[in-house]
Design an enzyme around this catalytic site. Structure first.
Site, PDB file in Angstrom:
ATOM      1  N   SER A 183     -17.335  73.812  24.238  1.00  0.00           N
ATOM      2  CA  SER A 183     -18.433  73.651  23.718  1.00  0.00           C
ATOM      3  C   SER A 183     -19.423  74.807  23.466  1.00  0.00           C
ATOM      4  O   SER A 183     -19.302  75.760  24.527  1.00  0.00           O
ATOM      5  CB  SER A 183     -19.494  72.471  24.627  1.00  0.00           C
ATOM      6  OG  SER A 183     -20.997  72.589  24.256  1.00  0.00           O
ATOM      7  N   TYR A 231     -23.250  68.913  32.438  1.00  0.00           N
ATOM      8  CA  TYR A 231     -22.569  69.104  31.416  1.00  0.00           C
ATOM      9  C   TYR A 231     -22.004  70.426  31.133  1.00  0.00           C
ATOM     10  O   TYR A 231     -20.726  71.122  30.773  1.00  0.00           O
ATOM     11  CB  TYR A 231     -22.905  68.327  30.164  1.00  0.00           C
ATOM     12  CG  TYR A 231     -22.272  68.366  28.993  1.00  0.00           C
ATOM     13  CD1 TYR A 231     -21.415  67.518  28.452  1.00  0.00           C
ATOM     14  CD2 TYR A 231     -22.430  69.340  27.771  1.00  0.00           C
ATOM     15  CE1 TYR A 231     -20.536  67.610  27.423  1.00  0.00           C
ATOM     16  CE2 TYR A 231     -21.748  69.475  26.750  1.00  0.00           C
ATOM     17  CZ  TYR A 231     -20.921  68.759  26.584  1.00  0.00           C
ATOM     18  OH  TYR A 231     -20.072  68.644  25.519  1.00  0.00           O
TER      19      TYR A 231
END
Length: 678
Positions: A555, A568
Site C-alpha cells: 500500500s 494497517y
C-alpha cells in the site's frame, strides 16, 4: 442451414464421443456422405462430411467438419504414387474441398471417403485397442467376431490405409467393420443409425469377450510393498514430489502438470508385471503422441522416503533423457524433424499415482487420461494373451511425422504467461479477483485462495474451467491451511510459479482507539499471513529450480503516514520490508520478489465495502460514495485507481520484460507525492 446429413453426423459423433468407453478425447473420426446443390451449377453433387483434424467427437460442431467433393476426393486414386509419396496426398485433399471446406481434413480422411459406405466411424475404444494390440490379434478377431469384423494389419494412417480398408469392405460384403492392428476400430453402415449400432456392437462384443475370457490377474500378483498408500499419505507424498518432478520434466521446456491417483493406476503399479509393461510403452498413435512412447517409472516401493524417491527420480530422469536421445538417433533419417525434447510426459510413482505433463493443463490432463486408456488396453491384452504394441520404428514414424510437425507449427503462439501457475490470496473479490482474472487471460493457471471457499470457487468458475482456475479455502493466518492451499496448487497444476500476497483487511482507528486485538488481527492477516504464504511457496519454487515470482500487494500507506491508521499502515510497512528481505534471500534461486503500492482502490474492494470506506470518508469529511473521486483529486494524475490497474502492474512484474527486476515497489496510486519512494 445445416445439411440434414451433416446434422445427423454431428449428433452421432456427439453421442459416441460423450462415452469414454467408445473413444478417447479428440480421438477417432466419423463421416457421412450425402448430397447438396452446387451453388454454381445448380446440380446435385455428392459430398463427404468428416470430422476435421484435431477436433473432438464429443464436442463436435458444424465448424469442426471438413467438407469435400466426393468425386474429386475419390479421383485422387488416379494420382496416388504409392506409400513413398503418401504424405503428398494430404496436401492434395485441399483441391477436393467444397466451398471453403470447413475444418482442415485429417490424415484419416481417405479411410472415410474411399470406403463404399454412406457412414463410417473410426474409434479408439480401450476394448478395441486391446484386441488390436494382443499378440494373436488376427486369430482372436475371427474368434470374437466371426466374419462380421475383419483384421487389418498395422499400417500408418493415410491414403494407403484408406485403400486397404476400401478393398476389405469390397471383398467382405458381410462385414460391418474391422480391427486396425495396433490402432483401433472402424465400422460402417448404410445409415447413420446402422453405423453407430455397428460401432457399439464391436465395442460391447470386445468388452464382453475380455470380461469373460480374461485371466484373474492380468498384471500379475500384488508386488509386496507396492500397494497404494493411504489417501492422505499418498497425496502428501505427491505434493512433496510434484515440484521436483516438474522441474525435471521442464528441462527442455516448461510444463504444466496433472496428478491422478485413480484406482486403475494404483492397481497397475502394485502388480509384478508393471515394469515390463510400462517399458513396452503405448501403441495407439493418439496415445503415444500425447504420452511419448513410454513413461518414466520410479522403481522404489510405496513407502520409500520422499528424499530417497527424489534422489532416484533424478537418476531415472537422466537415464530417460539419454534413452530417448538414443531412440531418436536410432530412428531419425534425413529430413526428420528435430528432436522435440527428451523429458518424459508421464511419470509413475508406485503407491502414489501418476503425473502427466503438457504445454497447458488440458494437454497435461488429457495425456494422463490417454495413459489410463493405455493401462486399460494392456489389462485387456494381457488378460487374453500378451500385449504386443507396434514396434519402435513405427512409433517414431508417427511421432516425428512431417505432417505431425506441420500441425504443431500451425498452433497459435503461446500467451505470455503460458505454463505458469499462480496462487493469489484473497482473490474471490476486488483486487485479488482482478489479478487472478488478468493472469488467467494471459495464459496462466490460477489458484484462487480465499477465506470463503464458496466465493473462491465461484470466482474460479467465472474465470474458466478447472483446466484454468480452481478455488481453495485459505485462512492465511493458519499455517496448515496455507500449506494445504499450496499443496492444492501443485496437485492441480504440477507446481507453482507466481504467488500474489493480496489477502488483507483494515480497521480505521486512531492510536488510542486501536486495541491489541485490532493490532493482532491486521498483523496476523497481512504480515504473518504473507510470511506463511511466502515461506510455503518458496519451498516449492526452490525445489522446482525454475525461478518464479512472489508479489506483495502492499500500500502507499507503507511509506505514507496518514491519520487514524496505525495498525494497517504498520503492517503494510512490514509487508514492504518483507519484499526487500525475501528479494535478498531468494535471488540465488532465480526467484524475484516485488511489491505494489496501490492507493484508494474503492470500487470493487472488499476492504472498503466492509466498513473501511465509511470510516475513511468520515476522516476526510466526504460522502462514502464520493471517496473514490476524493482520492482521485488528491493525486497528480487526477485518476481513480481501479482493481484492474493493480492487476496490470502484477502482470508486468511477472513477464520477461522485467526479468532482471527484484526488490522493487511499484506505486499504483495515480501519483501521491507524499508516497514517493526515497
Amino acid at each position: 442451414m445445416t445439411n440434414p446429413t451433416a446434422a445427423e453426423l454431428i449428433a452421432r459423433s456427439n453421442r459416441l464421443g460423450a462415452d469414454p468407453r467408445n473413444t478417447n478425447y479428440a480421438g477417432g473420426n466419423t463421416s457421412a456422405k450425402g448430397t447438396e446443390i452446387d451453388p454454381v451449377t445448380g446440380e446435385t453433387i455428392e459430398l463427404l462430411w468428416v470430422k476435421g483434424s484435431g477436433g473432438d467427437l464429443g464436442t463436435l460442431t458444424e465448424a469442426g467438419l471438413a467438407v469435400l467433393r466426393l468425386d474429386r476426393m475419390r479421383a485422387l486414386v488416379n494420382v496416388y504414387l504409392g506409400e513413398d509419396r503418401e504424405d503428398e496426398m494430404v496436401a492434395a485433399l485441399d483441391y477436393t474441398l467444397h466451398g471453403k471446406g470447413g475444418a482442415a481434413p485429417s490424415i484419416d480422411t481417405p479411410m472415410h471417403g474411399l470406403v463404399d459406405a454412406a457412414h463410417v466411424d473410426h474409434l479408439h475404444p480401450d476394448a478395441g485397442i486391446a484386441i488390436a494390440t494382443v499378440a494373436d490379434g488376427e486369430a482372436l478377431t475371427g474368434t470374437i467376431f466371426g466374419d462380421r469384423v475383419v483384421w487389418v494389419p498395422w499400417r500408418r494412417p493415410g491414403f494407403q490405409l484408406g485403400l486397404d480398408i476400401a478393398a476389405i469392405r469390397a471383398a467382405n460384403p458381410q462385414a460391418i467393420g474391422c480391427i486396425l492392428g495396433g490402432h483401433g476400430i472402424s465400422a460402417w453402415g448404410d445409415t447413420s443409425a446402422t453405423c453407430e449400432a455397428n460401432s457399439l456392437w464391436i465395442i460391447t462384443t470386445a468388452t464382453a469377450y475380455i470380461a469373460e475370457h480374461s485371466i484373474a490377474e492380468p498384471f500379475g500378483a500384488v508386488l509386496a510393498g507396492y500397494g497404494p498408500l493411504a489417501e492422505a499419505e499418498r497425496r502428501a507424498k505427491a505434493a512433496a514430489l510434484a515440484p521436483v518432478l516438474r522441474g525435471l520434466v521442464s528441462t527442455d521446456s516448461a510444463k504444466v502438470g496433472h496428478f491422478t491417483d485413480a484406482p486403475e493406476v494404483l492397481d497397475f503399479l502394485s502388480r509384478t508385471e508393471h515394469p515390463r509393461l510400462a517399458a513396452l510403452g503405448t501403441s495407439c498413435p493418439d496415445h503415444f503422441l500425447r504420452t511419448k512412447v513410454k513413461p518414466m517409472l520410479l522403481d522404489l516401493p510405496a513407502d520409500a522416503s520422499v528424499e530417497d524417491s527424489i534422489a532416484r527420480l533424478q537418476e531415472l530422469h537422466e537415464a530417460y533423457r539419454a534413452d530417448y536421445q538414443d531412440y531418436y538417433d536410432r530412428n531419425a533419417v534425413e529430413g526428420s524433424p528435430a528432436i522435440r525434447g527428451a523429458d518424459p510426459l508421464i511419470v509413475l510413482i508406485p503407491g502414489v499415482g501418476m503425473f502427466s505433463y503438457g504445454a497447458n493443463k488440458q494437454t497435461a490432463r488429457v495425456a494422463g487420461e490417454f495413459y489410463l486408456n493405455a493401462v486399460n488396453v494392456m489389462r485387456g491384452a494381457e488378460g487374453l494373451s500378451s500385449y504386443a504394441p507396434i514396434d519402435e520404428a513405427e512409433k517414431f514414424k508417427i511421432e516425428y511425422w512431417a505432417l505431425e510437425e506441420a500441425k504443431l507449427q500451425r498452433m497459435p503462439k503461446a500467451k505470455p504467461l503460458a505454463t505458469r501457475v499462480a496462487l493469489v490470496t484473497g482473490a474471490a473479490s476486488g483486487i485479488g479477483k482482478a489479478i487472478a482474472t488478468r493472469l488467467a487471460a494471459e495464459g496462466a493457471c490460477v489458484v484462487i485462495a480465499d477465506l470463503d471457499l464458496a466465493k473462491a470457487q465461484a470466482a474460479a468458475a467465472e474465470i474458466g474451467s478447472e483446466d484454468v482456475a480452481i478455488g481453495v479455502q485459505a485462512n492465511v493466518t493458519d499455517e496448515a491451511q496455507v500449506q494445504a492451499s499450496v499443496d492444492a496448487a501443485v496437485l492441480a497444476f504440477g507446481g507453482l510459479d507466481l504467488v500474489v500476497n493480496n489477502a488483507g483487511l483494515s480497521l480505521s482507528k486512531s492510536l488510542l482507539e486501536t486495541t491489541v486485538a485490532d493490532w493482532d488481527l491486521q498483523h496476523n492477516v497481512m504480515a504473518k499471513g504473507s510470511f506463511l504464504v511466502s515461506r510455503a511457496a518458496a519451498k516449492v519454487l526452490i525445489d522446482q529450480k525454475l525461478g518464479g515470482d512472489i508479489i506483495y500487494i502492499s500500500s502507499k500507506n507503507s511509506v505514507f503516514a496518514g491519520p487514524n491508521n496505525i495498525a494497517y499502515s504498520a503492517t503494510k510497512a512490514d509487508q514492504a520490508h518483507q519484499v526487500r528481505l525475501l528479494a535478498a534471500e531468494l535471488g540465488e534461486y532465480g526467484v524475484k520478489v516485488n511489491g505494489i503500492n496501490p492507493d484508494g482502490v474503492v470500487r470493487g474492494s472488499g476492504i472498503f465495502a466492509g466498513g473501511w470506506g465509511a470510516k475513511r470518508a468520515a476522516v476526510y469529511g466526504v460522502k462514502e460514495d464520493d471517496l473514490g473521486k476524493y482520492y482521485a483529486q488528491r493525486t497528480l494524475l487526477k485518476r481513480e485507481v481501479l482493481p484492474e490497474n493493480v492487476a496490470n502492474a502484477v502482470f508486468v512484474l511477472c513477464t520477461s520484460d522485467l526479468s532482471h527486476t527484484t526488490g522493487l515497489h511499484i506505486p499504483v496510486d495515480a501519483g501521491v507525492a507524499a508516497a514517493f519512494l526515497r
